[in-house]
Design a protein around this motif. Sequence first.
Motif, PDB file in Angstrom:
ATOM      1  N   ILE A  34       0.822  -1.215   0.000  1.00 35.54           N
ATOM      2  CA  ILE A  34       0.000   0.000   0.000  1.00 35.54           C
ATOM      3  C   ILE A  34       0.853   1.260   0.000  1.00 35.54           C
ATOM      4  CG2 ILE A  34      -1.956  -1.132   1.135  1.00 35.54           C
ATOM      5  CD1 ILE A  34      -1.076   0.321   3.753  1.00 35.54           C
ATOM      6  N   GLY A  35       2.185   1.144  -0.044  1.00 35.25           N
ATOM      7  CA  GLY A  35       3.050   2.309   0.026  1.00 35.25           C
ATOM      8  C   GLY A  35       3.980   2.426  -1.162  1.00 35.25           C
ATOM      9  N   ALA A  36       4.813   3.488  -1.140  1.00 33.30           N
ATOM     10  CA  ALA A  36       5.779   3.786  -2.209  1.00 33.30           C
ATOM     11  C   ALA A  36       5.064   4.077  -3.529  1.00 33.30           C
ATOM     12  CB  ALA A  36       6.784   2.646  -2.373  1.00 33.30           C
ATOM     13  N   TYR A  37       4.145   5.056  -3.502  1.00 32.85           N
ATOM     14  CA  TYR A  37       3.318   5.313  -4.677  1.00 32.85           C
ATOM     15  C   TYR A  37       3.361   6.751  -5.193  1.00 32.85           C
ATOM     16  CZ  TYR A  37       0.100   6.770  -0.926  1.00 32.85           C
ATOM     17  OH  TYR A  37      -0.470   7.348   0.180  1.00 32.85           O
ATOM     18  N   GLU A  38       4.087   7.656  -4.566  1.00 31.63           N
ATOM     19  CA  GLU A  38       4.150   9.051  -5.027  1.00 31.63           C
ATOM     20  C   GLU A  38       5.554   9.388  -5.543  1.00 31.63           C
ATOM     21  OE1 GLU A  38       1.859  11.105  -5.493  1.00 31.63           O
ATOM     22  OE2 GLU A  38       0.179  10.468  -4.255  1.00 31.63           O
ATOM     23  N   MET A  89       5.373   6.577 -10.393  1.00 31.94           N
ATOM     24  CA  MET A  89       5.247   5.314  -9.663  1.00 31.94           C
ATOM     25  C   MET A  89       4.080   4.432 -10.083  1.00 31.94           C
ATOM     26  SD  MET A  89       7.675   4.810  -7.558  1.00 31.94           S
ATOM     27  CE  MET A  89       9.139   5.790  -7.192  1.00 31.94           C
ATOM     28  N   SER A  90       3.092   4.983 -10.759  1.00 28.97           N
ATOM     29  CA  SER A  90       1.865   4.219 -10.974  1.00 28.97           C
ATOM     30  C   SER A  90       2.054   2.966 -11.829  1.00 28.97           C
ATOM     31  CB  SER A  90       0.788   5.109 -11.599  1.00 28.97           C
ATOM     32  OG  SER A  90       1.194   5.559 -12.881  1.00 28.97           O
ATOM     33  N   ASP A  91       3.051   2.951 -12.703  1.00 29.09           N
ATOM     34  CA  ASP A  91       3.277   1.761 -13.522  1.00 29.09           C
ATOM     35  C   ASP A  91       3.593   0.537 -12.677  1.00 29.09           C
ATOM     36  OD1 ASP A  91       2.881   3.232 -15.785  1.00 29.09           O
ATOM     37  OD2 ASP A  91       4.980   3.254 -16.428  1.00 29.09           O
ATOM     38  N   ASN A  92       4.301   0.731 -11.566  1.00 28.95           N
ATOM     39  CA  ASN A  92       4.859  -0.405 -10.838  1.00 28.95           C
ATOM     40  C   ASN A  92       4.504  -0.472  -9.363  1.00 28.95           C
ATOM     41  OD1 ASN A  92       6.559  -1.546 -13.041  1.00 28.95           O
ATOM     42  ND2 ASN A  92       7.473   0.495 -12.967  1.00 28.95           N
ATOM     43  N   HIS A  93       3.880   0.579  -8.809  1.00 28.49           N
ATOM     44  CA  HIS A  93       3.479   0.586  -7.401  1.00 28.49           C
ATOM     45  C   HIS A  93       2.044   1.068  -7.296  1.00 28.49           C
ATOM     46  CE1 HIS A  93       7.810   0.985  -5.548  1.00 28.49           C
ATOM     47  NE2 HIS A  93       7.656  -0.112  -6.276  1.00 28.49           N
ATOM     48  N   MET A  94       1.159   0.229  -6.786  1.00 27.69           N
ATOM     49  CA  MET A  94      -0.228   0.669  -6.631  1.00 27.69           C
ATOM     50  C   MET A  94      -0.377   1.492  -5.356  1.00 27.69           C
ATOM     51  SD  MET A  94      -2.163  -2.914  -5.781  1.00 27.69           S
ATOM     52  CE  MET A  94      -1.721  -3.955  -4.381  1.00 27.69           C
ATOM     53  N   ASN A  95      -1.402   2.323  -5.342  1.00 27.26           N
ATOM     54  CA  ASN A  95      -1.694   3.122  -4.153  1.00 27.26           C
ATOM     55  C   ASN A  95      -2.793   2.415  -3.341  1.00 27.26           C
ATOM     56  OD1 ASN A  95      -4.149   3.703  -5.406  1.00 27.26           O
ATOM     57  ND2 ASN A  95      -3.524   5.746  -6.063  1.00 27.26           N
ATOM     58  N   PRO A  96      -3.132   2.934  -2.153  1.00 30.88           N
ATOM     59  CA  PRO A  96      -4.126   2.245  -1.326  1.00 30.88           C
ATOM     60  C   PRO A  96      -5.484   2.056  -1.998  1.00 30.88           C
ATOM     61  CG  PRO A  96      -2.863   3.747   0.027  1.00 30.88           C
ATOM     62  CD  PRO A  96      -2.450   4.017  -1.395  1.00 30.88           C
ATOM     63  N   PHE A  98      11.063   1.833   5.211  1.00 26.21           N
ATOM     64  CA  PHE A  98      12.060   2.456   4.345  1.00 26.21           C
ATOM     65  C   PHE A  98      11.377   3.529   3.505  1.00 26.21           C
ATOM     66  CE2 PHE A  98      13.701  -2.002   4.639  1.00 26.21           C
ATOM     67  CZ  PHE A  98      14.916  -1.741   5.256  1.00 26.21           C
ATOM     68  N   GLN A  99      11.948   4.718   3.428  1.00 26.42           N
ATOM     69  CA  GLN A  99      11.384   5.724   2.542  1.00 26.42           C
ATOM     70  C   GLN A  99      11.959   5.551   1.147  1.00 26.42           C
ATOM     71  OE1 GLN A  99      11.354   9.917   3.650  1.00 26.42           O
ATOM     72  NE2 GLN A  99       9.731  10.212   2.123  1.00 26.42           N
ATOM     73  N   LEU A 100      11.114   5.129   0.222  1.00 29.58           N
ATOM     74  CA  LEU A 100      11.524   4.915  -1.159  1.00 29.58           C
ATOM     75  C   LEU A 100      10.991   5.995  -2.084  1.00 29.58           C
ATOM     76  CD1 LEU A 100      10.736   1.077  -1.355  1.00 29.58           C
ATOM     77  CD2 LEU A 100      12.916   2.158  -0.765  1.00 29.58           C
ATOM     78  N   THR A 101       9.910   6.661  -1.676  1.00 30.59           N
ATOM     79  CA  THR A 101       9.221   7.607  -2.559  1.00 30.59           C
ATOM     80  C   THR A 101       8.862   8.863  -1.769  1.00 30.59           C
ATOM     81  OG1 THR A 101       7.173   6.375  -2.127  1.00 30.59           O
ATOM     82  CG2 THR A 101       8.394   5.808  -4.121  1.00 30.59           C
ATOM     83  N   ASP A 102       7.908   9.636  -2.265  1.00 33.16           N
ATOM     84  CA  ASP A 102       7.701  10.991  -1.751  1.00 33.16           C
ATOM     85  C   ASP A 102       6.632  11.119  -0.670  1.00 33.16           C
ATOM     86  OD1 ASP A 102       9.643  11.807  -3.479  1.00 33.16           O
ATOM     87  OD2 ASP A 102       8.326  12.916  -4.832  1.00 33.16           O
ATOM     88  N   GLU A 103       5.742  10.121  -0.523  1.00 34.76           N
ATOM     89  CA  GLU A 103       4.686  10.300   0.476  1.00 34.76           C
ATOM     90  C   GLU A 103       5.240  10.099   1.885  1.00 34.76           C
ATOM     91  OE1 GLU A 103       4.513   5.849  -0.230  1.00 34.76           O
ATOM     92  OE2 GLU A 103       4.798   7.639  -1.468  1.00 34.76           O
ATOM     93  N   GLY A 104       4.577  10.717   2.867  1.00 38.61           N
ATOM     94  CA  GLY A 104       5.017  10.644   4.250  1.00 38.61           C
ATOM     95  C   GLY A 104       4.831   9.275   4.855  1.00 38.61           C
ATOM     96  N   VAL A 105       5.419   9.076   6.024  1.00 39.55           N
ATOM     97  CA  VAL A 105       5.511   7.748   6.611  1.00 39.55           C
ATOM     98  C   VAL A 105       4.149   7.131   6.894  1.00 39.55           C
ATOM     99  CG1 VAL A 105       5.715   8.609   8.992  1.00 39.55           C
ATOM    100  CG2 VAL A 105       6.716   6.397   8.388  1.00 39.55           C
ATOM    101  N   ASP A 106       3.165   7.928   7.331  1.00 34.96           N
ATOM    102  CA  ASP A 106       1.861   7.355   7.649  1.00 34.96           C
ATOM    103  C   ASP A 106       0.777   7.750   6.649  1.00 34.96           C
ATOM    104  OD1 ASP A 106       1.786   9.994   8.378  1.00 34.96           O
ATOM    105  OD2 ASP A 106       1.324   9.647  10.494  1.00 34.96           O
TER     106      ASP A 106
END
Length: 352
Positions: A274-278, A283-290, A313-321
């Motif tokens: 559910i993470g690493a989507y922004e 990111m949308s090609d390879n990481h889905m959002n919630p 691990f922070q991989l992308t731009d959205e915040g931790v929670d």
Amino acid sequence: MTRRKLLRLLGIPALLGSSGLAWASYARTRNPYYQGPVSDHFDGVIFSDGRPVTKGLADVLRWQLSKREREVFPPRYPAPPQDKPPARVEGLRVVHLGHASFLYQIAGLNILVDPVYSERASPFAFLGPKRVNAPGVAFGDLPTIDVVLVTHNHYDHLDIETLALVHARDNPRMIMPLGNDAIVKARDGSIRAEAHDWGARLALSDKVAATLVPSYHWSARGAFDRRMALWCSFVIETPAGKLFHIGDTGYHDGSLYERLGREHGPFRLAALPIGAYEPRWFMSDNHMNPEEAVKVMRSLRAEQALGHHWGTFQLTDEGVDRPVAALEVALAEAGVPKERFRPMQPGLVWKA
């Protein structure tokens, strides 16, 4: 940071000169991990999930060098107390180890999926995404491991040092998609790594079996091995019902998960990222959002879902929670009770 420095940090000095360009061209004509017959998803060098490749190095640079709003993870993000699993479980017990790592205890069998105990999800010990909480089970508290499942070779999923530690302690069977065994055996040739294609069904015990199935993703350990090892999700058959585990995936048009739901569902449990989507444009090609993860849960006809791939691990731009808040909104909009899709943190346990 200059473009030249960023290229060096990404391990791409070859792109800085004519000799480097020649090497890059040569590298794309051979596969260092797997030599096998051409198929509908392997052209002899590169694997594919059927979608056109729409992002490349120029897009990575555009993302990293752009002025953007990035919510930075805190140095530490508290997690529940570490779990101490029992030696064996006759039913079904699942504990989240952090990010995409899980321990499944199923009908007397202990299975690790994408175990990462390293401090960084990176090829470097001094650079790259650093964990902000400890693994949900201390390594010394892990029960004897019988099987390790690896979904793909990105550093936040295939952690060579962790696999070597598990091998030295327990010598488990390690199952992964085509080409990934070569990466693991390069670290230690005695590791019991075996690689299989999509569609392979493997008996893990007399009660448990696993099948490798496609996902919308890609692979790479460096700059010149993109899509040269296969990636997968796992369908796990158990006496308590079928489980579906996705390490990483995009949503695309959702048709893949509609098909897998028809072919393999319904599922007692689905573990979904559910993470690493922004940012979505990248990111949308390879990481889905919630929101897309909720759609996948419904397509798979999963009774219960566990959300992972966030908060360590922070991989992308959205915040931790941010994924947890977005998941709550998506569930409400879809009319799905929030207790049916639980966002996991390291140390949290789910039992059938």
